[in-house]
Design an enzyme around this catalytic site. Structure first.
Site, short mmCIF file in Angstrom:
data_model
loop_
_atom_site.label_atom_id
_atom_site.label_comp_id
_atom_site.label_asym_id
_atom_site.label_seq_id
_atom_site.Cartn_x
_atom_site.Cartn_y
_atom_site.Cartn_z
N HIS A 138 0.84 -1.20 0.00
CA HIS A 138 0.00 0.00 0.00
C HIS A 138 0.88 1.25 0.00
CE1 HIS A 138 -3.33 2.68 1.50
NE2 HIS A 138 -2.30 3.28 2.08
N GLU A 139 1.91 1.27 0.83
CA GLU A 139 2.80 2.43 0.89
C GLU A 139 3.58 2.60 -0.40
OE1 GLU A 139 2.31 4.49 3.14
OE2 GLU A 139 1.07 3.17 4.38
N HIS A 142 1.54 4.35 -2.98
CA HIS A 142 1.60 5.81 -2.84
C HIS A 142 2.80 6.37 -3.60
CE1 HIS A 142 -1.69 6.74 -0.19
NE2 HIS A 142 -1.26 5.98 0.80
N GLU A 210 -6.19 7.20 -0.77
CA GLU A 210 -6.12 5.99 0.04
C GLU A 210 -6.79 4.82 -0.67
OE1 GLU A 210 -4.26 5.50 2.65
OE2 GLU A 210 -3.63 7.58 2.48
#
Length: 292
Positions: A138-139, A142, A210
């Site tokens: 997930h990071e 980003h 997100e």
């Protein structure tokens, strides 16, 4: 893996930047009209923005009490991030760890080549390996989406505007009209409006980004259920963290995988969509992958 760019996120980032530029112009114009030197104002804003762009990653890590760690210190964390970065076709980011009971993680940096991924000791003690991979992916999403840089720039204007609101009366002679307080009052009110508008723009962008990072992270690992499970554990784990620890890290909410909430107003102005909605979307994605 075949990465599919999120056109919705790109459109929102572009629109946010256009609106923020418009706010910048209004902000500078009104303050200049109120008597603030235009050249000095632009110079100060340029210096502050340059500092935020080039040093925001270091400031974020420092605010968390995080530090860069070597492969010898955290071999599994390095190996996991390195493998996921390779799957996402990204350079391996710098790895940092924050000694905190708050189970969280975030990414920072102005570009994929200068990115840092930070995990707290709390999250590493909370999640199993598959869940941790979901969070780290997930990071990295980003970083892949380049939304960290846009958020860094976006937060600058609201921060500067609220600083003027905070210190305006002090620099304006306490609002005394004989000492030129009236222009300062107007400048403070304009700064307040600009700060609120930019704050709301950040919230709208942050919530969508997100969802985009959830989708991207699930694409990297191929296991949306692992991230969904991680989100549930992190959200539940927040309730067991002491309030003092939560308060010291609340300023980093926009960059965390799960925000630190504080009452009804905190939830309303949250930088993130609800955990329940995120989990539901990930479960739907899991079903799509199973039937594909």
């Amino acid at each position: 893996m075949k990465w599919k760019a999120d056109r919705g996120l790109q459109a929102r980032m572009g629109l946010t930047m256009i609106l923020l530029i418009a706010l910048y112009v209004v902000f500078i114009g009104v303050l200049a009209y109120m008597g603030v030197g235009t050249f000095m104002l632009i110079l100060i804003m340029a210096v502050f923005m340059g500092g935020q762009v080039f040093f925001s990653d270091k400031l974020a890590l420092r605010s968390m009490g995080a530090h860069e760690v070597s492969e010898e210190e955290y071999p599994q964390l390095h190996a996991t991030v390195g493998r996921l970065a390779q799957q996402a076709d990204l350079p391996k980011p710098t790895i940092a760890v924050a000694n905190s009971r708050v189970p969280n993680a975030f990414a920072t940096g102005r570009s994929p080549s200068s990115a840092t991924v930070c995990a707290t000791t709390g999250i590493m003690n909370t999640l199993d390996q598959e869940e941790m991979e979901g969070v780290l992916a997930h990071e990295l999403a980003h970083v892949k989406n380049r939304d960290v840089m846009v958020m860094t720039i976006a937060t600058f204007l609201s921060t500067l505007a609220f600083m003027i609101v905070r210190w305006g009366f002090l620099f304006g002679g306490g609002g005394n009209r004989d000492q030129g307080g009236a222009p300062i009052i107007v400048a403070v009110l304009v700064s307040l409006v600009v700060g609120v508008v930019s704050f709301l723009l950040i919230r709208v962008l942050s919530r969508y980004r997100e969802y985009a990072a959830d989708r991207g992270g699930a694409m990297i690992t191929g296991r949306p259920s692992a991230l969904a499970s991680a989100l549930m554990k992190i959200d539940n784990g927040m309730a067991r963290v002491p309030d003092d620890d939560l308060r010291t890290q609340a300023d980093m909410n926009a960059f965390f995988i799960i925000p630190i909430k504080s009452g009804a107003i905190g939830k309303l102005l949250s930088t993130h969509p609800s955990t329940e909605n995120r989990i539901e979307r990930l479960r739907e994605m899991e079903k799509e992958l199973e039937t594909a």
